[in-house]
Write a protein that holds these residues in place. Structure first.
Motif, PDB file in Angstrom:
ATOM      1  N   PRO A  56      36.251  34.864  34.744  1.00 27.72           N
ATOM      2  CA  PRO A  56      36.090  35.731  36.151  1.00 27.72           C
ATOM      3  C   PRO A  56      35.220  36.522  36.715  1.00 27.72           C
ATOM      4  N   TYR A  57      34.349  35.894  36.106  1.00 27.67           N
ATOM      5  CA  TYR A  57      33.008  36.242  37.181  1.00 27.67           C
ATOM      6  C   TYR A  57      33.174  35.457  38.239  1.00 27.67           C
ATOM      7  N   ARG A  58      33.680  34.654  38.778  1.00 24.43           N
ATOM      8  CA  ARG A  58      34.240  33.463  40.068  1.00 24.43           C
ATOM      9  C   ARG A  58      35.293  34.980  40.268  1.00 24.43           C
ATOM     10  N   HIS A  59      36.298  35.706  39.733  1.00 21.55           N
ATOM     11  CA  HIS A  59      37.506  36.123  40.701  1.00 21.55           C
ATOM     12  C   HIS A  59      37.136  37.714  40.939  1.00 21.55           C
ATOM     13  N   GLY A  60      36.130  37.844  40.399  1.00 21.23           N
ATOM     14  CA  GLY A  60      35.421  39.289  40.166  1.00 21.23           C
ATOM     15  C   GLY A  60      36.502  40.449  39.884  1.00 21.23           C
ATOM     16  N   ILE A  61      37.269  39.792  39.106  1.00 21.15           N
ATOM     17  CA  ILE A  61      37.821  40.640  37.927  1.00 21.15           C
ATOM     18  C   ILE A  61      36.915  40.863  36.652  1.00 21.15           C
ATOM     19  N   TRP A  62      36.138  42.226  36.220  1.00 21.14           N
ATOM     20  CA  TRP A  62      35.266  42.440  35.851  1.00 21.14           C
ATOM     21  C   TRP A  62      36.319  43.228  35.199  1.00 21.14           C
ATOM     22  N   SER A  63      37.133  43.859  34.860  1.00 20.07           N
ATOM     23  CA  SER A  63      37.843  44.936  34.063  1.00 20.07           C
ATOM     24  C   SER A  63      39.272  44.887  34.494  1.00 20.07           C
ATOM     25  N   ALA A  64      39.730  45.830  33.463  1.00 19.43           N
ATOM     26  CA  ALA A  64      41.530  45.340  33.482  1.00 19.43           C
ATOM     27  C   ALA A  64      41.631  46.798  34.738  1.00 19.43           C
ATOM     28  N   ASN A  65      42.468  45.859  34.945  1.00 19.97           N
ATOM     29  CA  ASN A  65      42.602  46.511  36.567  1.00 19.97           C
ATOM     30  C   ASN A  65      41.541  47.144  37.722  1.00 19.97           C
ATOM     31  N   VAL A  66      40.782  46.152  37.598  1.00 19.36           N
ATOM     32  CA  VAL A  66      39.615  45.884  38.583  1.00 19.36           C
ATOM     33  C   VAL A  66      40.040  44.482  39.556  1.00 19.36           C
ATOM     34  N   GLY A  67      39.758  44.109  40.517  1.00 15.04           N
ATOM     35  CA  GLY A  67      39.934  43.348  41.396  1.00 15.04           C
ATOM     36  C   GLY A  67      41.471  42.945  41.333  1.00 15.04           C
ATOM     37  N   ARG A  68      41.509  40.874  41.401  1.00 13.05           N
ATOM     38  CA  ARG A  68      42.908  40.804  42.085  1.00 13.05           C
ATOM     39  C   ARG A  68      43.131  39.675  42.293  1.00 13.05           C
ATOM     40  N   LEU A  69      43.410  38.460  41.489  1.00 10.01           N
ATOM     41  CA  LEU A  69      43.723  37.102  41.324  1.00 10.01           C
ATOM     42  C   LEU A  69      43.827  36.795  43.105  1.00 10.01           C
ATOM     43  N   ALA A  70      42.787  35.720  43.284  1.00  9.37           N
ATOM     44  CA  ALA A  70      42.295  35.345  44.939  1.00  9.37           C
ATOM     45  C   ALA A  70      43.267  34.722  44.834  1.00  9.37           C
ATOM     46  N   ARG A  71      44.199  34.579  46.437  1.00  2.24           N
ATOM     47  CA  ARG A  71      45.242  33.546  46.480  1.00  2.24           C
ATOM     48  C   ARG A  71      44.710  32.380  46.411  1.00  2.24           C
ATOM     49  N   GLN A  72      43.929  32.127  46.565  1.00  4.93           N
ATOM     50  CA  GLN A  72      43.064  31.150  46.703  1.00  4.93           C
ATOM     51  C   GLN A  72      42.504  30.102  45.373  1.00  4.93           C
ATOM     52  N   GLU A  73      43.505  30.532  44.252  1.00  6.72           N
ATOM     53  CA  GLU A  73      42.865  30.667  43.436  1.00  6.72           C
ATOM     54  C   GLU A  73      43.461  29.255  42.994  1.00  6.72           C
ATOM     55  N   TYR A  74      43.359  28.269  42.183  1.00  7.50           N
ATOM     56  CA  TYR A  74      44.894  26.802  41.488  1.00  7.50           C
ATOM     57  C   TYR A  74      44.380  27.343  40.565  1.00  7.50           C
ATOM     58  N   THR A  75      45.709  27.740  40.034  1.00  2.97           N
ATOM     59  CA  THR A  75      46.491  27.856  38.801  1.00  2.97           C
ATOM     60  C   THR A  75      47.126  27.069  37.866  1.00  2.97           C
ATOM     61  N   ILE A  76      47.462  27.414  37.137  1.00  5.52           N
ATOM     62  CA  ILE A  76      48.088  26.586  36.002  1.00  5.52           C
ATOM     63  C   ILE A  76      49.675  25.831  36.667  1.00  5.52           C
ATOM     64  N   PRO A  77      50.403  27.106  36.967  1.00  6.25           N
ATOM     65  CA  PRO A  77      51.974  26.445  37.999  1.00  6.25           C
ATOM     66  C   PRO A  77      51.671  25.947  38.846  1.00  6.25           C
ATOM     67  N   GLU A  78      51.015  26.654  39.970  1.00  2.00           N
ATOM     68  CA  GLU A  78      50.641  25.154  40.786  1.00  2.00           C
ATOM     69  C   GLU A  78      49.910  24.010  39.898  1.00  2.00           C
ATOM     70  N   ALA A  79      49.199  23.583  39.723  1.00  2.00           N
ATOM     71  CA  ALA A  79      49.155  22.399  38.705  1.00  2.00           C
ATOM     72  C   ALA A  79      50.690  21.744  38.297  1.00  2.00           C
TER      73      ALA A  79
END
Length: 480
Positions: free
Chosen positions: A91-114
């Protein structure tokens, strides 16, 4: 196949406990079901030794595969843990530091995409908590109402999604008549539409009522599927139905509800397993189970199995969670894996097994578990990070570092534990092992430099990407 040969095959399969349909399916691309509960402790299940909470279906399912003794969530609190699960990246790479903080960037590659790239149908059912899941959402963690806080499930190649933004009560989530469903700020959205029907009783049953038809449909169409199922159990507000409370007459107060809601969840696991059997796909379906972090509160009904710390802690009680994996044909039944593993490992493992070519070489923090699952080795190839509020744990096969990180520096007040010999983290050996500590710190520093580059967009081929917030800023999103 010739009828005589088919009858002979059928007779052999009956002897070893498989159907013809199961055998045929087992030769095809495996279905994948990834289940992650919410705030369940390592010691809250029968397969880890709990003799009070009834989890017979989980225990029976675990016996069909490998139980993980030392399985870590991606973080010790919800949102960052879930982003690690989805991406195989800290999560350090995404900027999601805690609950309700940040968001998963659209540019991330995820399990469903794979898996979508391999022809899978993809579905997500239950909690989301990775950012705003719907343009109509304006509740907790919703930011300023603009799309900067969006993380819509369909962005990540989900064909079907039945999600809430954050937790809901585990029984009658919108009231005894579901009267709040039409007005709540945290509704279920099914493929983008607010849900107001079939929302009574156990919340895991509500979720499974959407997941099972997805599984049935794709099984009938002979389409391999990915079903990510994230129940809210046993996150607060913990509520059990009267019939489940009655199973625990000796329990008092919150414990009666806590135990009851876990057993209600367990019943839905039994329902899922039964359905897979009816569809003839049990032998071609991978099932992984874990929790997103340890149990809530310093004192409460949740059990860590003696592990130090709880939710939000970097000690193992905060992130070493109950977990197992069932993989017919690859994992031996009744196996035990003591190697430290993580939900960060899900994506690398599936990508490795399915020979999926990732779109780029951005760094992963998890590793493929295939050699470990096949019992070819008992050592993982890489260390991995575990975080909480600016502090970092760095976990390897034998040692675990806990350190206060600030930018690229490591604070002097370090803790080092031999988690192979000291699973309960009773003895800090940092002072006695300066060279070892120095070596492990060096790896942690390298990770932090890489994570900061990722956070700033260094892994994305997108000049328009802008990180949300500042590096290591853990302030919650607030509406302006």
């Amino acid at each position: 196949m010739h009828p005589l040969l088919r009858r002979l095959l059928s007779a052999v399969l009956v002897i070893i406990g498989l159907s013809v349909a199961d055998a045929a399916q087992n030769q095809e691309t495996p279905n994948v079901i990834l289940i992650m509960v919410d705030d369940m402790g390592w010691g809250d299940v029968g397969f880890n030794g709990n003799t009070t909470i009834r989890t017979p279906h989980l225990d029976a399912l675990c016996a069909k595969g490998a139980r993980f003794e030392n399985f870590f969530s991606g973080a010790s609190v919800c949102s960052p843990s879930r982003s690690a699960f989805m991406t195989g990246r800290s999560p350090y790479r995404h900027g999601i530091w805690s609950a309700n903080v940040g968001r998963l960037a659209r540019q991330e590659y995820t399990i469903p995409e794979a898996l979508k790239s391999k022809g899978y149908a993809t579905g997500h059912f239950g909690k989301w908590h990775l950012g705003v899941p719907n343009p109509e959402y304006r509740g907790k963690g919703g930011g300023d109402g603009t799309d900067t806080h969006f993380a819509l499930p369909q962005w990540f190649s989900y064909d079907e999604h039945f999600v809430t933004h954050h937790s809901v009560p585990t029984w009658d989530p919108y009231g005894p008549k579901a009267g709040n469903a039409a007005t709540t700020g945290n509704p279920y959205f099914h493929n983008g539409k607010r849900v107001t029907e079939n929302l009574l009783g156990d919340d895991t049953r509500i979720i499974m009522d959407r997941a099972i038809p997805f599984i049935q449909k794709n099984s009938e169409q002979k389409t391999p599927f990915l079903a990510v199922i994230w129940p809210h159990t046993p996150h607060e507000k913990v509520v059990a139905g009267t019939e489940y409370q009655a199973l625990y007459p000796e329990a008092e107060g919150k414990a009666k509800h806590y135990y009851g809601t876990i057993t209600a969840f367990d019943d839905q696991i039994g329902r899922l397993v039964e359905e897979l059997g009816k569809l003839g796909i049990s032998q071609n379906t991978i099932i992984a189970f874990s929790s997103d972090n340890g149990p809530e509160h310093k004192e409460g009904p949740g059990e860590t199995g003696g592990l130090r710390g709880r939710k939000r802690s970097l000690y193992s009680g905060g992130g070493c969670v109950p977990a197992f994996m069932v993989w017919p044909g690859l994992i031996e039944p009744d196996s035990l894996i003591e190697t430290p593993c993580s939900s960060l490992d899900y994506l690398p493992t599936l990508v490795d097994y399915l020979s999926i070519e990732r779109p780029d070489q951005r760094p992963l923090d998890g590793a493929s578990l295939l050699p470990i699952l096949k019992q070819e080795t008992s050592k993982r190839p890489t260390e991995f990070p575990f975080l909480s509020k600016g502090k970092l744990a760095w976990i390897g096969n034998e040692y675990k570092l806990i350190t206060q990180m600030k930018d690229e520096r490591v604070n002097a007040s370090d803790e080092l534990y031999n988690i192979r010999n000291d699973r309960f983290e009773t003895t800090n050996i940092a002072a006695q092992n300066p060279e070892l500590l120095k070596s492990i710190k060096l790896n942690a520093r390298r990770f932090m430099r890489s994570a900061k580059s990722s956070f700033q967009g260094g892994d994305y081929d997108d000049p328009n990407y802008t990180p949300l917030g500042n590096w290591l800023e853990s302030k919650k999103n607030k509406k302006k």
